[in-house]
Every structure is written in C-alpha cells, then in structure tokens.
Motif scaffolding. Structure first.
Motif, PDB file in Angstrom:
ATOM      1  N   UNK A 248       0.835  -1.203   0.000  1.00 53.08           N
ATOM      2  CA  UNK A 248       0.000   0.000   0.000  1.00 53.08           C
ATOM      3  C   UNK A 248       0.874   1.259   0.000  1.00 53.08           C
ATOM      4  N   UNK A 249       1.518   1.472  -1.124  1.00 55.37           N
ATOM      5  CA  UNK A 249       2.507   2.536  -1.306  1.00 55.37           C
ATOM      6  C   UNK A 249       1.902   3.930  -1.227  1.00 55.37           C
ATOM      7  N   UNK A 250       0.641   4.088  -1.628  1.00 50.70           N
ATOM      8  CA  UNK A 250       0.014   5.399  -1.663  1.00 50.70           C
ATOM      9  C   UNK A 250       0.016   6.050  -0.285  1.00 50.70           C
ATOM     10  N   UNK A 251      -0.049   5.258   0.787  1.00 54.82           N
ATOM     11  CA  UNK A 251      -0.012   5.823   2.129  1.00 54.82           C
ATOM     12  C   UNK A 251       1.320   6.481   2.432  1.00 54.82           C
ATOM     13  N   UNK A 252       2.417   5.810   2.081  1.00 55.51           N
ATOM     14  CA  UNK A 252       3.748   6.389   2.279  1.00 55.51           C
ATOM     15  C   UNK A 252       3.889   7.678   1.476  1.00 55.51           C
ATOM     16  N   UNK A 253       3.428   7.658   0.247  1.00 56.94           N
ATOM     17  CA  UNK A 253       3.468   8.847  -0.605  1.00 56.94           C
ATOM     18  C   UNK A 253       2.736  10.015   0.062  1.00 56.94           C
TER      19      UNK A 253
ATOM     20  N   UNK B 194       5.664   1.631   8.304  1.00 59.97           N
ATOM     21  CA  UNK B 194       5.720   0.720   9.447  1.00 59.97           C
ATOM     22  C   UNK B 194       6.321  -0.616   9.039  1.00 59.97           C
ATOM     23  N   UNK B 195       6.178  -0.976   7.776  1.00 63.33           N
ATOM     24  CA  UNK B 195       6.587  -2.288   7.259  1.00 63.33           C
ATOM     25  C   UNK B 195       7.612  -2.129   6.132  1.00 63.33           C
ATOM     26  N   UNK B 196       8.838  -1.697   6.453  1.00 60.77           N
ATOM     27  CA  UNK B 196       9.810  -1.451   5.378  1.00 60.77           C
ATOM     28  C   UNK B 196      10.222  -2.712   4.619  1.00 60.77           C
ATOM     29  N   UNK B 197      10.157  -3.880   5.241  1.00 60.34           N
ATOM     30  CA  UNK B 197      10.497  -5.116   4.519  1.00 60.34           C
ATOM     31  C   UNK B 197       9.455  -5.423   3.451  1.00 60.34           C
ATOM     32  N   UNK B 198       8.180  -5.252   3.792  1.00 62.31           N
ATOM     33  CA  UNK B 198       7.134  -5.455   2.799  1.00 62.31           C
ATOM     34  C   UNK B 198       7.219  -4.445   1.677  1.00 62.31           C
ATOM     35  N   UNK B 199       7.560  -3.208   2.012  1.00 59.41           N
ATOM     36  CA  UNK B 199       7.750  -2.171   0.999  1.00 59.41           C
ATOM     37  C   UNK B 199       8.886  -2.557   0.059  1.00 59.41           C
TER      38      UNK B 199
ATOM     39  N   UNK C 170       8.806  -3.501  -4.000  1.00 61.22           N
ATOM     40  CA  UNK C 170       9.669  -2.819  -4.962  1.00 61.22           C
ATOM     41  C   UNK C 170      10.508  -3.821  -5.749  1.00 61.22           C
ATOM     42  N   UNK C 171      11.131  -4.756  -5.051  1.00 57.26           N
ATOM     43  CA  UNK C 171      12.014  -5.720  -5.708  1.00 57.26           C
ATOM     44  C   UNK C 171      11.249  -6.588  -6.696  1.00 57.26           C
ATOM     45  N   UNK C 172      10.003  -6.901  -6.395  1.00 53.08           N
ATOM     46  CA  UNK C 172       9.191  -7.756  -7.255  1.00 53.08           C
ATOM     47  C   UNK C 172       8.335  -6.954  -8.226  1.00 53.08           C
ATOM     48  N   UNK C 173       8.587  -5.635  -8.280  1.00 57.01           N
ATOM     49  CA  UNK C 173       7.852  -4.741  -9.175  1.00 57.01           C
ATOM     50  C   UNK C 173       6.341  -4.883  -9.016  1.00 57.01           C
ATOM     51  N   UNK C 174       5.931  -5.122  -7.765  1.00 53.10           N
ATOM     52  CA  UNK C 174       4.505  -5.190  -7.462  1.00 53.10           C
ATOM     53  C   UNK C 174       3.820  -6.452  -7.923  1.00 53.10           C
ATOM     54  N   UNK C 175       4.597  -7.445  -8.316  1.00 55.60           N
ATOM     55  CA  UNK C 175       4.020  -8.699  -8.800  1.00 55.60           C
ATOM     56  C   UNK C 175       4.200  -9.767  -7.731  1.00 55.60           C
ATOM     57  N   UNK C 176       3.132 -10.461  -7.392  1.00 60.25           N
ATOM     58  CA  UNK C 176       3.223 -11.528  -6.408  1.00 60.25           C
ATOM     59  C   UNK C 176       1.898 -11.740  -5.721  1.00 60.25           C
ATOM     60  N   UNK C 177       1.879 -12.679  -4.814  1.00 64.65           N
ATOM     61  CA  UNK C 177       0.674 -12.962  -4.050  1.00 64.65           C
ATOM     62  C   UNK C 177       0.480 -11.893  -2.974  1.00 64.65           C
TER      63      UNK C 177
ATOM     64  N   UNK D 170      -0.608  -6.723  -9.008  1.00 61.44           N
ATOM     65  CA  UNK D 170      -1.330  -6.454  -7.772  1.00 61.44           C
ATOM     66  C   UNK D 170      -1.071  -5.025  -7.286  1.00 61.44           C
ATOM     67  N   UNK D 171       0.135  -4.531  -7.559  1.00 60.21           N
ATOM     68  CA  UNK D 171       0.479  -3.172  -7.136  1.00 60.21           C
ATOM     69  C   UNK D 171      -0.514  -2.161  -7.687  1.00 60.21           C
TER      70      UNK D 171
END
Length: 290
Positions: free
Chosen positions: A44-49, A80-85, A89-96, A255-256
């Motif tokens: 949920x990147x929009x929140x950080x933005x 709050x969740x920098x690992x998930x962020x 990013x590393x997966x370019x928003x693709x994944x489960x 999914x991103x």
C-alpha cells in the motif's frame, strides 16, 4: 526543526523511522501530539506517498497546517513495514497478496496487535480476514502472539512513550474511514464528529465512514489498540476507492496497480486537508473520556 528518530528495526534489519515535528513555539504537552502513519501493509505505497506529501506541506503550510503546527507536536511514520515495501519494490509489485502485504515473517502486522476483548466465533470466518488467521500461508496471518513482530513492538513503544491525542493510519484501497471499534455511545459520537470533520474537508471525494457499535468486532488492528490501550482517537483512512481502482484497470497488470493510483497527487489534494481537519477536531475535543 524536525528530527528523525529510529523506533526500531524490521525483521530484516531495516530502520523504522519516525519524523517528529515540534510545535512552533518549541513546547509539547501530552494533550498536543498527533500521529500520521502508513504502509503497515507493504503493497500500500500510496499511504507512504501521502505521509511524505504531508511533511512537504508542513514546510510551507497553508493556514490550517500552520495552525496545526502551533497547536501540536506532529509525528509521522512513513513506513511501518519497510520489509514489505522493499519486497514489493524488488518484485515490481508482482506476487501474491500474502507475500506483498505481510512483513518478512509473513505476518499481517495489522492483525498482530492485542485484542481489547475476546471475539465472537464468527469473527474468524472468511479465512481469518476479520480477526486474523492462524494459517501462516494466509494474507491475514496474525502471528504467533500479539506484538510478536519487531515492527508492531516498535510502534507500541512509541504509543507508550509518546501520548497521542489523535492518530490516522493510511491504507488502500477502499475509499473509506474505519475508526476504532467502540461500544460506548460517547466514544462513538466522538468518532462520528471526527470523521465528519475529515469528510467535510475532503475537496474532491468524500469517503464513507464505516462504523457500528453492534456489527463490528476487534481485529487486532492498530486503531483498536491505540484507542483502548492508549486513549487515542485512532482512525484508518483507506485511500483510492474500489471503484477508482476498477476504473483505472478493470484487469490490473499487477497487484500493485490494484492498490495504488497512477495519479497519486489527486489523493494528496483530496485527503491531506481532511487529515488536518481530523487532527484539529481531536485537539478541540480532548481525549476520549475514561
């Protein structure tokens, strides 16, 4: 001036940073602190933005922002969740969803807070969507026990050490306001007033306040924990309404792009004035009555 504080580290050792903006007169009291936080779910990147846009707005504030700086010490936690962020990013928003939403232990951090009261059995239906799942493969896995994760433990230390009058935690994508679940009529009326002030100040799209004293339950969410353990007026703001997401991409390429808008500045203009109005209303009201 503003200062950056490290609240703790994530599972993978990334810092969980907070920005503290002191009151303009250089003082702070327990009755005059507010928090804007985001990205408890990595995708949920929009929140950080929005948190970064909020901090930028504080530098050259409009009158309502200038007045907030005069009234309150402001805290901002962009992720709050920098690992998930980082994983998103590393997966370019693709994944489960389970991989991009959770922390590095696979825990939904917004199901990892203590429950203020036991939940009815039906709250655990729908694969644990409501009060969290005990299945580690679920996107709503609540962890082994409350505050088991370093990220939620770091936030809890902040709540304990920095008394907050009001808090808004940013999510996507629903376009709604979800305040802490409360049974008391006076607390419910308080959230009705606060979320009404937020909605009234949204300039382009007014989000619906979803709340019920009867048809609701505790989920292990940050807002419930803040309200019941720390007497903070706490609300979740879900950016990017579902219909907007569907209009952007009927079939999203990843999914991103289901969770995040391609034109995020729209949501800065729409939502930041509402957040500021919510904080002012909470400062006017005083803390929740014990």
């Amino acid at each position: 001036g503003a200062e950056i504080r490290v609240l703790g580290e994530s599972v993978e050792g990334r810092p969980i940073r907070a920005v503290r903006v002191p009151r303009d007169d250089g003082t702070a009291s327990p009755d005059a602190r507010v928090l804007l936080s985001a990205n408890i779910h990595g995708i949920e990147w929009i929140g950080t933005y929005t948190t970064l846009g909020f901090l930028t707005a504080l530098r050259k504030p409009r009158p309502e922002l200038r007045r907030l700086r005069e009234r309150a010490e402001i805290w901002v936690v962009p992720s709050i969740n920098p690992d998930g962020y980082a994983r998103t990013w590393a997966q370019q928003g693709v994944g489960k969803l389970s991989a991009l939403r959770a922390n590095a232990h696979g825990v939904d951090l917004n199901r990892n807070y203590p429950l203020p009261a036991p939940q009815p059995r039906f709250a655990y239906l729908a694969g644990g969507f409501a009060a969290g799942s005990t299945d580690p493969s679920s996107a709503f896995f609540k962890g082994t026990h409350p505050l088991s994760e370093p990220e939620t433990a770091a936030m809890d230390r902040l709540f304990d050490s920095v008394p907050l009058r009001a808090s808004v935690n940013l999510h996507s994508f629903m376009g709604t306001l979800l305040s802490a679940h409360v049974d008391r009529k006076d607390h419910f009326r308080g959230y009705k007033r606060l979320c009404g002030a937020l909605r009234q100040s949204q300039r382009l799209r007014k989000y619906r306040w979803l709340a019920s004293r009867t048809f609701d339950w505790y989920l292990g969410e940050q807002e419930d924990h803040q309200h019941h353990a720390y007497q903070t007026w706490a609300t979740c703001l879900e950016h990017f309404p579902v219909l907007d997401s569907a209009k952007q991409h009927l079939r999203a390429p990843s999914l991103f792009w289901r969770f995040n808008p391609r034109e995020p500045r729209y949501y800065l203009e729409n939502d930041i004035p509402g957040i500021v109005a919510y904080f002012h209303a909470a400062l006017d009201m005083g803390p929740p009555a014990p």
